[in-house]
Motif scaffolding. Structure first.
Motif, PDB file in Angstrom:
ATOM      1  N   ILE A  87       0.841  -1.200   0.000  1.00  0.00           N
ATOM      2  CA  ILE A  87       0.000   0.000   0.000  1.00  0.00           C
ATOM      3  C   ILE A  87       0.877   1.251   0.000  1.00  0.00           C
ATOM      4  CG2 ILE A  87      -1.691   1.327   1.333  1.00  0.00           C
ATOM      5  CD1 ILE A  87      -2.774  -1.358   2.376  1.00  0.00           C
ATOM      6  N   VAL A  91       1.001   3.935  -3.117  1.00  0.00           N
ATOM      7  CA  VAL A  91       0.633   5.335  -2.889  1.00  0.00           C
ATOM      8  C   VAL A  91       1.833   6.252  -3.137  1.00  0.00           C
ATOM      9  CG1 VAL A  91      -0.129   7.008  -1.154  1.00  0.00           C
ATOM     10  CG2 VAL A  91      -1.217   4.757  -1.284  1.00  0.00           C
ATOM     11  N   SER A  92       3.011   5.842  -2.680  1.00  0.00           N
ATOM     12  CA  SER A  92       4.215   6.642  -2.900  1.00  0.00           C
ATOM     13  C   SER A  92       4.483   6.823  -4.384  1.00  0.00           C
ATOM     14  CB  SER A  92       5.428   5.980  -2.239  1.00  0.00           C
ATOM     15  OG  SER A  92       5.250   5.862  -0.850  1.00  0.00           O
ATOM     16  N   VAL A  95       1.539   9.140  -6.074  1.00  0.00           N
ATOM     17  CA  VAL A  95       1.675  10.541  -5.676  1.00  0.00           C
ATOM     18  C   VAL A  95       3.002  11.106  -6.163  1.00  0.00           C
ATOM     19  CG1 VAL A  95       1.877  12.109  -3.695  1.00  0.00           C
ATOM     20  CG2 VAL A  95       0.169  10.275  -3.671  1.00  0.00           C
ATOM     21  N   LEU A 269       3.053  10.049   5.325  1.00  0.00           N
ATOM     22  CA  LEU A 269       2.395   8.789   4.993  1.00  0.00           C
ATOM     23  C   LEU A 269       2.795   7.693   5.976  1.00  0.00           C
ATOM     24  CD1 LEU A 269       0.712   6.988   3.078  1.00  0.00           C
ATOM     25  CD2 LEU A 269       2.782   6.700   1.681  1.00  0.00           C
TER      26      LEU A 269
END
Length: 342
Positions: A87, A91-92, A95, A269
Motif C-alpha cells: 500500500i 501510494v508513494s 503521488v 504517509l
C-alpha cells in the motif's frame, strides 16, 4: 588515492568531533555531516565502492543472525503489518509521479523511478535504461535517505524517548574465535555467491541468507561485534556524503528541494500508517516506524541495532518492500504510463 585519503580525513574528523562533543551516533552522523559540508563546499571526495559493499555485508550478517527457527515459524503471523508495505509503495509511486511531473517538471522516467521508495541502485539502473535523468534521480534518492537518517533519531528520542547511546553489540574481545570466523565466512561467501547470481542487493542479502542458515542450524549463535557495526556506520555515512560531490546551485534549487518535498510526504504517509498500527496494537511503535519508513535498508538496519528494536521484524518488512519495488517497478511503470509527455 589522494582523494580517498582526503575523504577519510574529513570523515574521521567528523567522527572525532562528534565523539569529543559526546553527540549521538558519532560514527554515523559525524562522517555524514563533515563529508556533506565538504562536498557542498566543492571538495572532490570519493568512495571506494568495493569497500562500501564489504561494509554492508556486516549489516547483512547482523540481520541474518536474528533469524532463528522460532522467527521463521512466526513469519506468517506478520501478515497484518506486512500488508501495509505494498500500500505504501503504491501510494508513494502514484503521488510521487504526479508530484515530480506536474509540480517539479521532470519527465516520466525520472519522476517514476525517483518516487519508488527503495532499491536505490536498481532504481537508478532502471531509470537510466528508461531514459531518465540519472543525476537528478541520484540526488533525490540520496536526499530521501539523508533526511530519514537525520530525522528518525529525532523522532525516536523526542516522541518515543528511545536512547541512542547503547552499543550496537558486544565488544570483539568477548567473541570466540570460531564465531568470528563463521561471521566473516558468511559475510564474504554470501556476498560473492549472491553477486555471482546477480542477486539484487547482493552485499546485504547474500550474507543475510547465508548467516540465517547458519543461525537456524545453530552453527552461529551471535551477531557481529560492536566495532564492526561502527565501521559499517562510518562507511554508510561516507557513501551518503559523497553523492553530493559536484552539486550545483541549480541542482540544489531543483533536485534537492524536490527531494525534500517528497520526503515530507513520505514521512507523513509513514506516520499515518504507524499511527493506525499502534492504534490497533498490531506492533510496537518503534518497531513499526523502523519497519515502514522508506529509507535505505542498510541505514534502517543500523538504526534498529542501535535502539534495540526487533531486528527480525524490521528486516522482514524491508526485504518485502525491496522485493516489491525491484520486481514490480518496471511492470507498474508500463501500466501507469498512459499520459503522453508534454
Amino acid at each position: 588515492m589522494i582523494k580517498h585519503a582526503a575523504t577519510h580525513i574529513v570523515g574521521l574528523a567528523g567522527a572525532g568531533l562528534f565523539l569529543w562533543l559526546d553527540l549521538p551516533l558519532p560514527w554515523l552522523f559525524g562522517p555524514l555531516f563533515s563529508c556533506l559540508i565538504a562536498a557542498l563546499w566543492g571538495a572532490r571526495l570519493t568512495a571506494i565502492n568495493i569497500i562500501n559493499d564489504a561494509m554492508r555485508t556486516i549489516l547483512g550478517v547482523a540481520a541474518g543472525a536474528t533469524v532463528t527457527l522460532g522467527f521463521v515459524m512466526a513469519l506468517p503471523g506478520l501478515w497484518d503489518t506486512l500488508i501495509f508495505i505494498p500500500i505504501i509503495v503504491f501510494v508513494s509511486g502514484m503521488v510521487g509521479v504526479w508530484y515530480f511531473q506536474n509540480l517539479c517538471g521532470y519527465d516520466f522516467p525520472t519522476a517514476y523511478y525517483a518516487s519508488m521508495p527503495g532499491g536505490l541502485q536498481d532504481m537508478l539502473v532502471f531509470g537510466e535504461e528508461a531514459g531518465g535523468n540519472i543525476r537528478a534521480m541520484s540526488l533525490i534518492h540520496a536526499t530521501r535517505v539523508l533526511v530519514i537518517v537525520v530525522l528518525l533519531p529525532v523522532l525516536l528520542t523526542s516522541v518515543w524517548q528511545v536512547t541512542l547511546d547503547q552499543a550496537p553489540g558486544k565488544p570483539v574481545r568477548s567473541f570466540a574465535i570460531d564465531q568470528l570466523l563463521i561471521l566473516a565466512f558468511c559475510a564474504i561467501a554470501g556476498w560473492k555467491i549472491a553477486a555471482y547470481f546477480n542477486m539484487f542487493g547482493a552485499a546485504i542479502l547474500g550474507p543475510l541468507l547465508l548467516t540465517a542458515l547458519a543461525s537456524v542450524t545453530e552453527v552461529l549463535n551471535t551477531r557481529p561485534p560492536a566495532e564492526a557495526i561502527w565501521a559499517a556506520q562510518y562507511f554508510i555515512a561516507l557513501g551518503i556524503g559523497v553523492k553530493y560531490v559536484g552539486i550545483t546551485i541549480e541542482e540544489i534549487r531543483k533536485d534537492i528541494l524536490a527531494g525534500l518535498g517528497f520526503c515530507a510526504f513520505l514521512l507523513l504517509l509513514t506516520l499515518a500508517v504507524v499511527s493506525f498500527i499502534v492504534l490497533y496494537d498490531l506492533a510496537p511503535a518503534v518497531d513499526a516506524i523502523l519497519s515502514l519508513t522508506p529509507g535505505g535498508q542498510a541505514e534502517l538496519v543500523v538504526m534498529a541495532l542501535i535502539v534495540g528494536a526487533d531486528l527480525g521484524f524490521v528486516v522482514a518488512h524491508h526485504l518485502f518492500r525491496i522485493f516489491i519495488v525491484i520486481l514490480g517497478a518496471p511492470i507498474l511503470a508500463r501500466f501507469i504510463r498512459a499520459k503522453p509527455e508534454n
